[in-house]
Design an enzyme around this catalytic site. Sequence first.
Site, PDB file in Angstrom:
ATOM      1  N   LYS A   3     -48.360  15.442 -67.728  1.00 47.02           N
ATOM      2  CA  LYS A   3     -49.432  14.648 -68.333  1.00 47.02           C
ATOM      3  C   LYS A   3     -48.917  13.234 -68.683  1.00 47.02           C
ATOM      4  CE  LYS A   3     -52.246  14.443 -72.403  1.00 47.02           C
ATOM      5  NZ  LYS A   3     -52.059  14.837 -73.778  1.00 47.02           N
ATOM      6  N   ASP A  54     -56.406  15.899 -70.678  1.00 46.54           N
ATOM      7  CA  ASP A  54     -56.130  16.180 -72.091  1.00 46.54           C
ATOM      8  C   ASP A  54     -57.274  17.043 -72.617  1.00 46.54           C
ATOM      9  OD1 ASP A  54     -58.307  14.565 -72.535  1.00 46.54           O
ATOM     10  OD2 ASP A  54     -57.352  13.359 -74.087  1.00 46.54           O
TER      11      ASP A  54
END
Length: 222
Positions: free
Chosen positions: A134, A152
């Site tokens: 991420k 997210d």
Amino acid sequence: MPKSYVNEARRRVGPKRARIRPVIERLATDHADATIALRFANELELLVSVMLSAQTTDVNVNRVTERLFQKYRRPEDYLAVPQEELERDIFATGFYRQKARSLRGTMQMLVDEFGGVVPRTLEELVRLPGVARKTANVVAAELGMPQGIVVDTHVRRLSQRLGFTRQEDPVKIERDLVKLVPRDDWGRFPHLLIWHGRRVCIARRPLCEDCVVNDLCPASRV
Ligand code: SF4
């Protein structure tokens, strides 16, 4: 919600391939200011900010980095102080021991293997200690080279509500999204969902009546 309602809602809004472009366009108009909330002035500051943002808010990170970036300007600066000093300097972002270790490991690798420069490919970025997929995706996208789509909590929730994925796992959600979202939009797509998720499609109480994509959303309550 009973399955028959869900299927009926999906039929009503049509296939996701037909909806993705209008959804992106309308969200882009509605959230023209949707960009990363972290403050940074160069690639190194970007990387550090994103690493510090794990498990805390962007506002909190910005508060800490305002001072941090005056003191630490190059990768070597993070290695020149004892670990405890760095821990104190990033304390307010939480998980400071682990983050300080990751920062120092990353800076060491930047110096040893990348000539002190932040690499640009996902494969290289995820080799940096403490840099998960991420974080790597956020950094690559902000450097203008998105190689995946950041997932997210907002991206996950909105992608599910909008019927773009049925997956729960972020890696599988990203796999669905990269097949669906036009490549040129990989960078801005997460920002649009994040800002829409903060302002309108709120986790507990989505404001469907005020939502610009409610006619394209199978989870709409209006
Ligand atoms: S219609 Fe409601 S559930 Fe769907 S995206 Fe908009 S706010 Fe979220």
